[in-house]
Scaffold this active site. Structure first.
Site, PDB file in Angstrom:
ATOM      1  N   THR A 152      -0.223   3.703   3.520  1.00 43.69           N
ATOM      2  CA  THR A 152       0.641   4.284   2.500  1.00 43.69           C
ATOM      3  C   THR A 152       1.043   3.227   1.474  1.00 43.69           C
ATOM      4  O   THR A 152       1.524   2.157   1.837  1.00 43.69           O
ATOM      5  CB  THR A 152       1.912   4.850   3.167  1.00 43.69           C
ATOM      6  OG1 THR A 152       1.535   5.775   4.186  1.00 43.69           O
ATOM      7  CG2 THR A 152       2.811   5.523   2.152  1.00 43.69           C
ATOM      8  N   GLU A 153       0.816   3.547   0.197  1.00 41.60           N
ATOM      9  CA  GLU A 153       1.200   2.662  -0.905  1.00 41.60           C
ATOM     10  C   GLU A 153       0.606   1.254  -0.780  1.00 41.60           C
ATOM     11  O   GLU A 153       1.166   0.276  -1.271  1.00 41.60           O
ATOM     12  CB  GLU A 153       2.735   2.558  -1.013  1.00 41.60           C
ATOM     13  CG  GLU A 153       3.451   3.897  -1.038  1.00 41.60           C
ATOM     14  CD  GLU A 153       3.170   4.733  -2.274  1.00 41.60           C
ATOM     15  OE1 GLU A 153       2.582   4.189  -3.227  1.00 41.60           O
ATOM     16  OE2 GLU A 153       3.538   5.919  -2.304  1.00 41.60           O
ATOM     17  N   LEU A 154      -0.546   1.157  -0.119  1.00 42.03           N
ATOM     18  CA  LEU A 154      -1.234  -0.118   0.128  1.00 42.03           C
ATOM     19  C   LEU A 154      -0.360  -1.118   0.904  1.00 42.03           C
ATOM     20  O   LEU A 154      -0.563  -2.331   0.805  1.00 42.03           O
ATOM     21  CB  LEU A 154      -1.735  -0.756  -1.172  1.00 42.03           C
ATOM     22  CG  LEU A 154      -2.858  -0.029  -1.920  1.00 42.03           C
ATOM     23  CD1 LEU A 154      -3.315  -0.875  -3.116  1.00 42.03           C
ATOM     24  CD2 LEU A 154      -4.050   0.282  -1.028  1.00 42.03           C
TER      25      LEU A 154
END
Length: 391
Positions: A145-147
């Site tokens: 998630t979100e890198l």
């Protein structure tokens, strides 16, 4: 030959309805179905369907040389199924080309990797099974998630079977190093890291409108970069939603594959990049990084007391939920974990304030917090009532 890796993130949250204090204990439907359907249908028409057709045409015209990767959350896939099943069909058409890689992530686009290893593993395994069921392929590359990434998170992901992971080419981690090489996890040397080139990614995602940027100019920029590979990672909603069709973004993307190939650059998927390129060394990431804001850390979601209070109360329920093992409660727990709910509570202003405001349906972070906590209070009552019947 220099390589270019395109990766697109696709996520739509389950937006909460206005949930008042007096609803607690009386009404356990938390979601604004009308708003979720309206937004999903709008973005499907403006972005997902036209871009999928554009990419399909580009793959065919290039005889498979144009390649991209997608990470589609389970939350988005559920909404596609409910409100726009034709979008799923268009992704299946892309899957059939063999030039598209589907990545694995947390099923509900959650922050579980920062709090609960068991819940994180559960969501990753759920998402892997979801991708297999929808597209008939088993994902081999992971993006959180979100890198969000750290050495420890990478190790957990490695133990789940993923030897390639995507993250941000954060300056405070790289120092003098370039994001245009493959690195390895400091704790697991055989796990490869692909790092986002945020300058070139943001040329498309944030700075395209009004820039006059052409496909040929962008191809020249890619060629001028050092290193082995340029990783362009961005939200898929960039095309037609964040950057309107009037900006020329679709014409740019239609011309880009030819311009890149004409410049002698080869398109690769993340899995291909990891298999063809060697790591140039380990990258130490002791604290979590992300692709958000100037800081490239997790403060967009957990940077204030409101966010931390909501986050900790939510995850304090994991043990009880495991004992109860109720499918309806697990489903709501997953939806309440979506990172968007915590993003809406962000109190950042200054350089990143406009970005947060654009993605926030609430007038203030405090409204987001109160609404979420009202929902969470009702959910806690349901969990405790069910738990009491088990003991």
């Amino acid at each position: 030959m220099k390589k270019l890796c395109f990766y697109f993130q696709i996520h739509q949250p389950d937006r909460l309805r206005v949930y008042r204090f007096f609803d607690i204990g009386k009404d356990s439907h938390y979601y604004d179905d009308f708003v979720n359907r309206t937004i999903l249908r709008r973005i499907a028409q403006k972005c997902y369907l036209p871009m999928n057709q554009l990419i399909l045409d580009a793959i065919k015209e290039s005889e498979g040389k144009f390649k991209v990767a997608f990470s589609i959350t389970g939350s988005a896939l559920e909404q596609f199924e409910r409100y726009a099943p034709e979008v799923i069909d268009s992704f299946r058409a892309l899957a059939a080309t063999g030039s598209v890689e589907f990545l694995c992530e947390t099923c509900n686009h959650s922050l579980s990797s920062l709090k609960s290893e068991n819940e994180f593993k559960h969501q990753v395994q759920r998402h892997k099974a979801t991708i297999e069921s929808y597209f008939g392929v088993t994902p081999v590359t992971f993006r959180n998630t979100e890198l969000i990434y750290s050495d420890a998170i990478g190790k957990t992901v490695y133990d789940l079977g993923f030897k390639t992971i995507l993250t941000e080419g954060a300056r405070h981690i790289l120092g003098w190093k370039s994001p245009n090489f493959i690195y390895s996890n400091d704790l697991k040397s055989s796990q490869k890291l692909l790092l986002r080139n945020y300058r070139l990614s943001d040329d498309i995602a944030f700075r395209f409108a009004g820039s006059g940027l052409t496909a040929e100019q962008f191809a020249a920029k890619v060629n001028a970069e050092d290193g082995d590979i340029v990783n362009l990672f961005m939200d898929y909603e960039t095309f037609g939603e964040h950057q309107n069709a009037d900006s020329g973004i679709f014409e740019f993307m239609k011309a880009l594959p030819k311009a890149i190939l004409a410049a002698g650059i080869k398109f690769v998927t993340p899995a291909e990049a990891a298999s063809k390129l060697k790591s140039v060394g380990a990258l130490s990431v002791p604290q979590p990084i992300s692709w958000a804001d100037e800081e490239r850390d997790v403060t967009a979601w957990l940077g204030n007391e409101l966010q931390q209070d909501a986050f900790n109360k939510l995850y304090s329920l994991v043990e009880k939920l495991s004992i109860i093992d109720n499918a309806d409660l697990w489903a709501d727990f997953g939806r309440l974990q979506e990172s968007d709910h915590f993003y809406y509570m962000c109190t950042k202003f200054f350089s990143d304030g406009d970005v947060h405001k654009y993605f926030n349906p609430y007038d203030t972070p405090y409204e987001a917090f109160i609404n979420y906590m009202n929902v969470l209070s009702d959910f806690i009552i349901r969990v405790n009532d069910e738990y009491a019947t088990k003991n």
